[in-house]
Design a protein around this motif. Structure first.
Motif, mmCIF file in Angstrom:
data_model
loop_
_atom_site.group_PDB
_atom_site.id
_atom_site.type_symbol
_atom_site.label_atom_id
_atom_site.label_comp_id
_atom_site.label_asym_id
_atom_site.label_seq_id
_atom_site.Cartn_x
_atom_site.Cartn_y
_atom_site.Cartn_z
ATOM 1 N N PHE A 128 43.612 62.978 30.418
ATOM 2 C CA PHE A 128 43.706 63.529 31.753
ATOM 3 C C PHE A 128 44.543 63.835 31.974
ATOM 4 C CE2 PHE A 128 39.402 60.198 30.826
ATOM 5 C CZ PHE A 128 39.169 60.578 31.487
ATOM 6 N N PHE A 129 44.496 64.013 34.060
ATOM 7 C CA PHE A 129 46.254 64.207 34.345
ATOM 8 C C PHE A 129 46.167 63.453 36.154
ATOM 9 C CE2 PHE A 129 44.871 67.612 36.523
ATOM 10 C CZ PHE A 129 43.637 67.866 36.011
ATOM 11 N N LEU A 130 47.259 63.778 36.211
ATOM 12 C CA LEU A 130 46.969 63.308 37.525
ATOM 13 C C LEU A 130 47.658 64.264 38.525
ATOM 14 C CD1 LEU A 130 49.817 59.870 37.592
ATOM 15 C CD2 LEU A 130 47.008 60.053 38.054
ATOM 16 N N ALA A 131 46.246 64.630 39.811
ATOM 17 C CA ALA A 131 46.244 65.992 39.889
ATOM 18 C C ALA A 131 47.667 66.084 41.161
ATOM 19 C CB ALA A 131 45.172 66.098 41.363
ATOM 20 N N CYS A 132 48.074 64.964 41.672
ATOM 21 C CA CYS A 132 49.470 65.403 42.674
ATOM 22 C C CYS A 132 50.278 65.689 42.000
ATOM 23 C CB CYS A 132 48.781 64.058 43.205
ATOM 24 S SG CYS A 132 49.828 62.408 42.689
ATOM 25 N N ILE A 133 50.425 65.395 40.611
ATOM 26 C CA ILE A 133 52.306 65.783 39.515
ATOM 27 C C ILE A 133 51.892 66.745 39.248
ATOM 28 C CG2 ILE A 133 52.679 63.540 40.072
ATOM 29 C CD1 ILE A 133 52.951 62.816 37.179
ATOM 30 N N THR A 134 50.890 67.559 38.532
ATOM 31 C CA THR A 134 50.738 68.403 37.716
ATOM 32 C C THR A 134 50.333 69.778 38.793
ATOM 33 O OG1 THR A 134 49.029 67.037 36.304
ATOM 34 C CG2 THR A 134 48.381 69.381 35.583
ATOM 35 N N THR A 135 51.465 70.752 38.199
ATOM 36 C CA THR A 135 51.571 72.368 38.376
ATOM 37 C C THR A 135 51.282 72.395 37.282
ATOM 38 O OG1 THR A 135 53.380 71.295 39.810
ATOM 39 C CG2 THR A 135 53.126 73.993 39.609
ATOM 40 N N PRO A 136 50.199 73.831 37.434
ATOM 41 C CA PRO A 136 49.895 74.518 36.187
ATOM 42 C C PRO A 136 50.420 75.152 35.620
ATOM 43 C CG PRO A 136 47.897 74.152 37.961
ATOM 44 C CD PRO A 136 49.354 72.996 38.417
ATOM 45 N N THR A 137 50.428 75.209 34.566
ATOM 46 C CA THR A 137 51.031 76.770 33.993
ATOM 47 C C THR A 137 49.608 77.585 33.273
ATOM 48 O OG1 THR A 137 51.398 75.583 31.546
ATOM 49 C CG2 THR A 137 53.050 75.650 33.285
ATOM 50 N N ASP A 138 48.880 76.961 33.373
ATOM 51 C CA ASP A 138 47.388 77.088 32.135
ATOM 52 C C ASP A 138 46.200 77.694 32.892
ATOM 53 O OD1 ASP A 138 45.746 78.309 30.083
ATOM 54 O OD2 ASP A 138 46.530 76.311 28.639
ATOM 55 N N ASP A 139 45.099 78.577 33.036
ATOM 56 C CA ASP A 139 44.213 78.030 33.427
ATOM 57 C C ASP A 139 43.277 76.329 33.139
ATOM 58 O OD1 ASP A 139 44.617 80.276 34.527
ATOM 59 O OD2 ASP A 139 42.929 81.588 33.860
ATOM 60 N N LEU A 140 42.677 76.461 34.355
ATOM 61 C CA LEU A 140 42.246 74.649 33.801
ATOM 62 C C LEU A 140 41.195 74.316 34.331
ATOM 63 C CD1 LEU A 140 44.394 72.118 34.699
ATOM 64 C CD2 LEU A 140 44.298 73.354 32.480
ATOM 65 N N THR A 141 39.909 73.823 33.398
ATOM 66 C CA THR A 141 38.734 73.737 33.671
ATOM 67 C C THR A 141 38.866 71.762 34.094
ATOM 68 O OG1 THR A 141 37.292 75.680 32.829
ATOM 69 C CG2 THR A 141 35.975 73.405 33.777
ATOM 70 N N VAL A 142 38.586 71.796 35.518
ATOM 71 C CA VAL A 142 38.925 69.934 35.770
ATOM 72 C C VAL A 142 37.857 69.289 36.159
ATOM 73 C CG1 VAL A 142 41.176 70.444 36.120
ATOM 74 C CG2 VAL A 142 39.843 70.562 37.962
ATOM 75 N N ALA A 143 37.139 68.696 36.339
ATOM 76 C CA ALA A 143 36.192 66.879 36.740
ATOM 77 C C ALA A 143 37.105 65.753 37.039
ATOM 78 C CB ALA A 143 35.896 67.109 35.371
ATOM 79 N N LEU A 144 36.313 65.564 37.808
ATOM 80 C CA LEU A 144 36.795 63.839 38.474
ATOM 81 C C LEU A 144 35.967 63.146 36.843
ATOM 82 C CD1 LEU A 144 36.093 64.342 41.684
ATOM 83 C CD2 LEU A 144 38.220 63.390 41.446
ATOM 84 N N PRO A 145 36.476 61.624 37.093
ATOM 85 C CA PRO A 145 36.855 60.799 35.849
ATOM 86 C C PRO A 145 35.427 60.754 35.776
ATOM 87 C CG PRO A 145 38.128 60.307 37.350
ATOM 88 C CD PRO A 145 38.221 61.792 37.849
ATOM 89 N N ASP A 146 34.318 61.198 37.030
ATOM 90 C CA ASP A 146 33.090 60.385 36.278
ATOM 91 C C ASP A 146 32.631 61.112 35.305
ATOM 92 O OD1 ASP A 146 30.713 59.034 36.617
ATOM 93 O OD2 ASP A 146 30.392 59.843 39.047
ATOM 94 N N ALA A 147 33.207 61.724 34.273
ATOM 95 C CA ALA A 147 32.408 62.497 33.053
ATOM 96 C C ALA A 147 31.058 62.407 33.023
ATOM 97 C CB ALA A 147 33.679 62.264 32.354
ATOM 98 N N ALA A 148 30.588 60.800 33.414
ATOM 99 C CA ALA A 148 29.082 60.616 32.805
ATOM 100 C C ALA A 148 28.042 60.929 33.308
ATOM 101 C CB ALA A 148 28.900 58.684 33.023
ATOM 102 N N ARG A 149 28.115 61.921 34.785
ATOM 103 C CA ARG A 149 27.429 62.158 35.626
ATOM 104 C C ARG A 149 27.647 64.034 35.370
ATOM 105 N NH1 ARG A 149 27.727 60.685 41.680
ATOM 106 N NH2 ARG A 149 29.613 60.626 41.039
ATOM 107 N N VAL A 150 28.159 64.702 34.567
ATOM 108 C CA VAL A 150 28.180 65.801 34.394
ATOM 109 C C VAL A 150 27.168 65.863 33.404
ATOM 110 C CG1 VAL A 150 29.987 67.998 33.210
ATOM 111 C CG2 VAL A 150 31.248 65.880 34.942
ATOM 112 N N ARG A 151 26.553 67.187 33.384
ATOM 113 C CA ARG A 151 25.559 67.520 32.886
ATOM 114 C C ARG A 151 25.814 68.529 31.561
ATOM 115 N NH1 ARG A 151 19.439 65.479 33.874
ATOM 116 N NH2 ARG A 151 19.951 63.842 35.407
ATOM 117 N N VAL A 152 26.031 68.643 30.340
ATOM 118 C CA VAL A 152 25.837 69.950 29.118
ATOM 119 C C VAL A 152 24.969 70.371 28.630
ATOM 120 C CG1 VAL A 152 27.605 69.919 27.231
ATOM 121 C CG2 VAL A 152 28.424 68.739 29.062
#
Ligand SMILES: Cc1cc2nc3c(=O)[nH]c(=O)nc-3n(C[C@H](O)[C@H](O)[C@H](O)COP(=O)(O)OP(=O)(O)OC[C@H]3O[C@@H](n4cnc5c(N)ncnc54)[C@H](O)[C@@H]3O)c2cc1C
Ligand code: FES
Length: 321
Positions: free
Chosen positions: A68-92
């Protein structure tokens, strides 16, 4: 240029831009408030890619370990696949690799997720079937290469009935991303661990116990598994083998009704555990299964000296469709 993937779309991130700024610039709305890494409203999770450590400052260790990370202070250095914390609804999507009985009324499913899937043994996922969603705990370790679930048949149960009667090996299913904070956190290898489960509440503890051993836990580990019927004490031989192979592992199968067979203790697992360990100061406790047992045990272990932050539990509450 660093790319941010979110809900099947891909966005280019300008140099120096935060994940929050990048998503907003592309018209994606992310909850936020302080925009300064304080309120944690903009909490997101990296499903793929590495998050720079400054994006995780102030987060609990269990959240950091789940990327988990805070989007407002994260300056990415790597490609990221991100999601909101409601992982419960993501279907894999996943495939059923194996389906075997562990007891007449308990089945073991081994699933192969079709996307990259990171988990900690002991977390739980949601299994989807039509309009139904039910949670199941993960018994396997990531390096085993499959997600293992232990599912009990509930009389008249919609999901468990489908799993038992219809679901076939080779079939495609859908699962959520893993959730929950009940897993082994390394760092205190000598701490005594107490694990108490009823029924398929054993699934996450079976995973956590093996994870602890794999990560070099040297402190005593006591596992109490309870059932009302002897057949419900599944994986007994395997757990006994684990205990025989490790001096620090102690396994107590408990039968709460009727005459216990040889090697099984009479009584509810929480009561047997507390009678044997009346002082739990400094212990870490894992409780799982029947919600009434979990609730009673939370109180008992707290009164016996375990601190609140060292009591981790997952009561198997029935779904409210
Ligand atoms: C965090 C979490 C983790 C879980 N992990 C597991 C797991 O690893 N293995 C596992 O087998 N289950 C687990 N469960 C329970 C699981 O999610 C389902 O509730 C269970 O499989 C029953 O679903 P069903 O659709 O078959 O029954 P439903 O159709 O939901 O229920 C049918 C009827 O049975 C009642 N009922 C439901 N559950 C029970 C029960 N346990 N005992 C008595 N009556 C019940 C319902 O109230 C309803 O009247 C977990 C639950 C949670 C919240
Ligand atoms: S918006 Fe407050 S921590 Fe990011």
């Amino acid at each position: 240029m660093v790319m941010i993937r979110y809900e099947d779309d891909e966005y280019a991130c300008e140099p120096g831009e935060t994940v929050l700024e990048c998503l907003e610039r592309h018209g994606v709305s992310v909850p936020n408030s302080c925009r300064a890494g304080i309120c944690q409203t903009c909490l997101m999770q990296a499903l793929e890619g590495e998050v720079p450590p400054e994006g995780q400052s102030g987060l609990k260790e269990t959240l950091v370990m789940q990327k988990f990370f805070l989007a407002c202070i994260t300056t990415p250095t790597d490609d990221l696949t991100v999601a909101l914390p409601d992982a419960a609804r993501v279907r894999v999507p996943a495939e059923v690799l194996e389906k075997d009985p562990l007891a007449p009324f308990i089945v073991r499913l081994r699933l192969k997720p079709k996307k990259k899937y990171d988990w900690h043994a002991g977390q739980f996922l949601n299994l989807f079937h039509g309009d139904l969603t039910r949670s199941y705990s993960i018994a396997s370790l990531p390096d085993e290469g499959f997600v293992e679930l232990h599912i009990a048949r509930v009389p008249g149960g919609k999901m468990s009935g489908w799993v038992f009667d219809e679901l076939q090996v080779g079939e495609a299913v859908e699962i959520s991303r893993p959730q929950g904070k009940m897993f082994y956190v390394p760092g205190r290898p000598e701490q005594p661990l107490l694990m108490i489960a009823t029924g398929t509440g054993l699934a996450p503890l079976y995973g956590i116990l093996r994870d602890a051993l794999k990560q070099g836990h040297t402190g005593p580990i006591w596992l109490y598994h309870g059932s009302r019927v002897a057949e419900g004490l599944y994986l007994r031989d395997e757990l006994q083998r684990l205990a025989d192979a490790h001096d620090n592992v102690h396994y107590r199968p408990c039968l709460s009704q009727g005459e216990p067979p040889e090697g099984v203790t009479a009584g509810r697992p929480n009561e047997v555990a507390l009678a044997e360990h009346p002082d739990l100061k400094g212990w870490r406790v894992f409780l799982c299964g029947n919600p009434d047992m979990v609730k009673a045990a939370q109180r008992q272990v707290f009164l016996a000296g375990a601190s609140m932050q060292d009591i981790l539990s997952d009561p198997f509450e029935p779904a409210k469709d």
